[in-house]
Write an enzyme that holds these catalytic residues in place. Structure first.
Site, PDB file in Angstrom:
ATOM      1  CB  CYS B 153      -1.120  -0.104   1.189  1.00 23.67           C
ATOM      2  SG  CYS B 153      -1.869  -1.422   1.208  1.00 23.67           S
ATOM      3  CG  HIS B 285      -2.137   5.097   4.524  1.00 25.40           C
ATOM      4  ND1 HIS B 285      -2.075   4.895   3.266  1.00 25.40           N
ATOM      5  CD2 HIS B 285      -2.381   3.788   5.169  1.00 25.40           C
ATOM      6  CE1 HIS B 285      -2.206   3.481   3.029  1.00 25.40           C
ATOM      7  NE2 HIS B 285      -2.407   2.789   4.377  1.00 25.40           N
ATOM      8  CD  GLU B 296      -2.502   8.350   8.589  1.00 25.49           C
ATOM      9  OE1 GLU B 296      -3.737   7.732   8.201  1.00 25.49           O
ATOM     10  OE2 GLU B 296      -2.059   9.190   7.306  1.00 25.49           O
ATOM     11  CE  LYS B 316      -5.506   4.488   1.212  1.00 28.43           C
ATOM     12  NZ  LYS B 316      -4.666   5.656   1.498  1.00 28.43           N
ATOM     13  CG  HIS B 321      -6.434   0.937   0.787  1.00 20.03           C
ATOM     14  ND1 HIS B 321      -5.287   1.468   0.026  1.00 20.03           N
ATOM     15  CD2 HIS B 321      -5.975   0.578   2.121  1.00 20.03           C
ATOM     16  CE1 HIS B 321      -4.132   1.285   0.356  1.00 20.03           C
ATOM     17  NE2 HIS B 321      -4.414   0.728   1.627  1.00 20.03           N
ATOM     18  CG  PHE B 386       0.202  -5.737   4.669  1.00 18.37           C
ATOM     19  CD1 PHE B 386      -0.719  -5.151   5.418  1.00 18.37           C
ATOM     20  CD2 PHE B 386      -0.165  -7.106   3.973  1.00 18.37           C
ATOM     21  CE1 PHE B 386      -1.965  -5.460   5.546  1.00 18.37           C
ATOM     22  CE2 PHE B 386      -1.585  -7.631   4.431  1.00 18.37           C
ATOM     23  CZ  PHE B 386      -2.592  -6.759   4.933  1.00 18.37           C
TER      24      PHE B 386
END
Lengths: 84, 765
Positions: B153, B285, B296, B316, B321, B386
């Site tokens: 991502c 994000h 975040e 998003k 996403h 990830f």
């Protein structure tokens, strides 16, 4: 553990070996799955829930943590919630 | 030096539009593109929504990731009005992706499960992430650096940051950079298994229970300022500094305190020579998972405060996403925001939510529901992935004051080696096997050369059962090799150096075995039955992610994927990172695995039948700045001089022309200040396939007198592992650990099916 629970426990053990790549020899009935013995984490618990649902049709989503402690507690929960 | 890098073209396709303008206009209105998903079977899932672009039909015979990407690239190239054919060797392509050819992967395994004979080799060539940038390069005839960034991502943001670095280091004038990911059963099922999907459209930072999976592609034309000026191009904005960090915490979950996220944000600001208070807009994000959002938000509040000076939104909430494309889709949003002086909103906030958010974050501005006009001079875009990989980048209005971090011209040395190979699992064991002429381990059933890692290796590097059991073979080999390299270099990771040690990993095929296992599982039992255990292993950056966790290294962390040459590409890339970032040591890794699945895939493509003998392994080169190596009195195996890359646009799966291998060699020699006749040893790359042998023979005519060594003769075609092993083997010859004198200068070359060639020069230290 009676014969029925024994059978369930062995199937659960097999799920742990197959789906979580755990060594069978470390998986005693009373080994602490999430403690120092085996060291499972939250992703593993999702896999256990999915495996038990698939094998026994018993949903353990949202079930108390205490039932996940050992193969023994898992098998007891499954036995008590199997459709009779 | 091409210090100034600008954006001159935009291309975008996602759930809320078919081009950049349409997407941005819809975003400003708060249009939510999250609807019932059509391309993935989800009847038994607990959620049914996602953000697809149903207008875009994948052309017959193509893979969706590549065709989405080509579509966005066509728009961007046309928007920037650039003539790529004018100087194709100076045009690069860098594409980020997470699941790559996942749609083709599903098709292949559906066919395979029905009848193994029916599954086609043509589909195999559509599966790897490697294919995407090659297909874009082929479409436009680009012949510069071609690579894919496979950091899940965070890949989209990293691609643009890397594009800017390529231009600043003089390797390219123009880069088509961005990312692409399709909607896929692989990702839908995987995030479903992790209970990371929301059953309502996500409302990040607000009442969100998970992500909405999206799809799309964003491509930006990233260009040297002088080049853009000279051709009278329209300039949207500038690309300033970036920051990449590792959490070294967990393979799927971010560190709860957001330390790594904060480090990436602070680095992009510092590397741009601006301060946090300069930033006008943050494209967060903001995935919508409670874990991401709380980490975040905490990190943003620490960096930017809660006074509401900066506006922050997460697109998003409308686009979903888009995984490896996310950073590039969001980059287009950021660039448009700068161009038009208006920032896109976060959708899905009620008045009640806004009040609740005030409790949590003071006056921090989430730009609820509608775009907001304001000064937009500096923008930060952030993505986290990830593996605990964090990326942050700054875009700025043309001419906005900045002071970029300066590159160093320090020498770079190989100071440690970790070799997991069919000839042994440490550098010492490998050298001993070579010196004694030992035979490599062969797999009994398939005849391939294979590496074997087991409990003894894990014990030796201090990896415990509850960690290594989760890893696929690729990750296990990578972790053992990486930790061995640190030990071999005499580096003990502690609080003081952890943030200065990074990773650049290269892989050709990534984790194809667990990708196959995961996909076969959902074909058998349905999208709702994906394995939460296997899914994290299906991302290409899982292996270096696991390494960062087990080794505790928190610096740079990027995974690149462009065929067998990816090992040398990683080493070349790592030297650039060492010269342009705060990292003192980069573990440059080449790794690829063999398995029944991988062997079957190479049989399907016809390579095995044509004479290819597979191998596998993971080879880590600890590359270190001279200042750091000298300060600790490190052993120096070899000095890394220059590298070269050239690309011959050919159909993915084929080798290119000899001219381009020659060109890669010429560039590497030029950069190294070394003449062809100075080269005493050449590490060659032939692998038993006639087409490559012919190319290599023709390209190496100037090196008739040099000694030739090919590591694939003993260890098979281990792809990225082999190209990294060639460098490691050369280093061991130069240091005298392998009893075969290499002379003063070694040239190592490698080729990727798809037309890419890499060359790198090493010197006796």
């Amino acid at each position: 553990m009676d014969a029925k629970q024994r059978e369930i426990a062995d199937k659960i053990k097999n799920i742990l070996v197959e789906n979580l790549r755990l060594p069978a020899e470390d998986l005693t009935d009373d080994a602490k799955l999430f403690g120092d013995d085996i060291g499972l984490d939250s992703v593993d618990s999702l896999e256990i829930i999915a495996g038990i649902d698939q094998e026994f049709g018993v949903s353990m989503m949202g079930v108390d943590r205490e039932h996940f402690q050992t193969i023994e507690t898992l098998s007891a929960y499954v036995m008590n919630h199997l459709e009779k | 030096m091409n210090d100034r890098v600008v954006i001159t073209g935009l291309g975008l396709i996602c759930a809320i539009g078919d081009n950049a303008d349409e997407c941005f206009d819809n975003a400003l209105k708060g249009t939510v593109g999250i609807r019932e998903v059509k391309s993935v079977e989800h009847s038994q899932c607990y959620t049914h929504i996602g953000a697809e672009n149903n207008n875009f039909v994948t052309p017959e015979g193509e893979d969706r990731a590549s065709s989405l990407c080509v579509k966005a690239a066509e728009e961007a190239v046309s928007d920037s009005d650039i003539d790529i054919s004018a100087d194709p060797e100076r045009v690069s392509v860098i594409v980020g992706s997470c699941v790559g050819g996942a749609v083709s992967i599903e098709k292949f395994y559906r066919d395979y499960v029905a009848d193994p004979e029916k599954a086609s080799g043509a589909d195999v060539l559509k599966m790897p992430i490697s294919a995407i940038a090659n297909n874009v390069a082929l479409r436009f005839g680009a012949q510069g650096v071609v690579d894919n960034i496979a950091n899940a991502c965070a890949a989209g943001t990293m691609s643009i940051a890397i594009a800017a670095d390529l231009i600043r280091s003089g390797k390219a004038d123009v880069v088509l950079a961005g990312g692409s990911d399709p909607m896929s059963s692989l990702a839908y099922s995987g995030f479903h298994a992790l209970h990371a999907l929301d059953n309502e459209p996500c409302r990040p930072f607000n009442k969100s229970k998970g992500i909405a999976l999206g799809e799309g592609a964003g491509i930006l034309v990233v260009e040297a300022y002088e080049h853009a000026k000279a051709r009278g191009a329209k300039i949207y904005c500038e690309v300033l500094g970036s920051g990449v960090s590792s959490d070294a915490h967990h393979i799927t979950a971010p560190h709860p305190d957001g330390e790594g996220m904060q480090a990436a944000m602070e680095r992009s600001i510092a590397n741009s020579g601006i301060s946090a208070s300069d930033v006008d807009y943050i494209n967060a994000h903001g995935t919508g998972t409670p874990l991401n959002d709380s980490s975040e938000l905490g990190a943003m509040l620490r960096v930017f405060g809660n006074e509401g000076k900066v506006s922050c939104s997460t697109t998003k909430s409308m686009i979903g996403h888009c995984l490896g494309a996310a950073g590039s889709v969001e980059a287009v949003m950021c660039v448009k925001a700068i161009e038009r002086g208006i920032v896109p909103p976060t959708a899905g906030y009620t008045d009640e939510d806004v009040a609740a958010m005030r409790e949590k974050a003071g006056d921090f501005d989430f730009v609820p529901n509608k775009g907001k006009q304001r000064k937009v001079e500096y923008v930060q875009s952030n993505n986290y992935a990830f593996g605990g990989n964090n990326a942050s980048i700054i875009y700025a209005k043309e001419g906005a004051p900045r002071k970029l971090a300066e590159a160093t011209d320090e020498k770079i040395y190989i100071t440690g080696l970790g070799i997991v190979s069919p000839l042994g699992n440490t550098a010492e064991a490998y050298a001993e096997s070579v010196n004694s002429g030992a035979k490599a381990h062969e797999c009994e059933t398939c005849g391939d050369f294979t590496s074997v890692v087991d409990r003894a290796d894990f014990d030796a590097v201090g990896m415990k059962l509850n960690f290594y059991r989760k890893l696929d073979k690729l990750s296990q080999m990578t972790c053992v090799s990486g930790k061995r390299a640190l030990a071999n270099a005499g580096i003990i990771v502690d609080e003081n150096n952890a943030k200065k040690i990074g990773i650049v990993a290269g892989t050709s095929d990534g984790p194809q075995t667990d990708i196959g296992n995961f996909q076969k599982g959902i074909i058998a039992s349905g999208t709702q039955s994906g394995s939460a255990f296997l899914f994290p292993n299906t991302v290409y950056n899982a292996a270096p992610g696991y390494l960062s966790i087990t080794a505790g290294v928190k610096g740079y962390n990027v995974t690149c994927s462009n065929g067998a040459a990816s090992g040398i590409a990683a080493a070349a890339f790592a030297t650039r990172v060492l010269r342009t970032t705060q990292n003192d040591v980069i573990l440059a890794i080449g790794a690829d695995e063999d398995s029944e699945t991988v062997h079957m895939l190479y049989e399907k493509t016809g390579a095995v039948g044509a004479g290819l003998k597979l191998g596998d392994g993971a080879v880590t080169l600890a590359l270190e700045r001279a200042s750091s190596a000298n300060a600790r009195g490190a052993k120096k195996y070899a000095e890394v001089l220059g590298s070269g890359f050239a690309h011959c646009p050919v159909e993915f799966g084929k080798y290119g022309c000899a001219d381009k291998l020659k060109e890669a060699i010429r560039l590497a020699l030029e950069k190294s200040g070394v003449k062809a006749e100075d080269i005493t040893t050449v590490m060659t790359c032939s692998n038993g396939l006639k087409s490559l042998e012919t190319v290599e023979k023709e390209a190496l005519t100037d090196f008739a007198k040099a000694k030739k060594v090919n590591v694939k003769e003993a260890c098979g075609e281990g792809r990225a592992a082999s190209s990294a092993l060639a460098v490691a083997h050369a280093a061991l010859m130069l240091s005298g650990d392998i009893n075969d004198d290499a002379g003063e200068y070694v040239l190592a070359v490698s080729a990727s099916a798809g037309g890419s060639y890499n060359a790198i020069v090493l010197k006796k230290a």
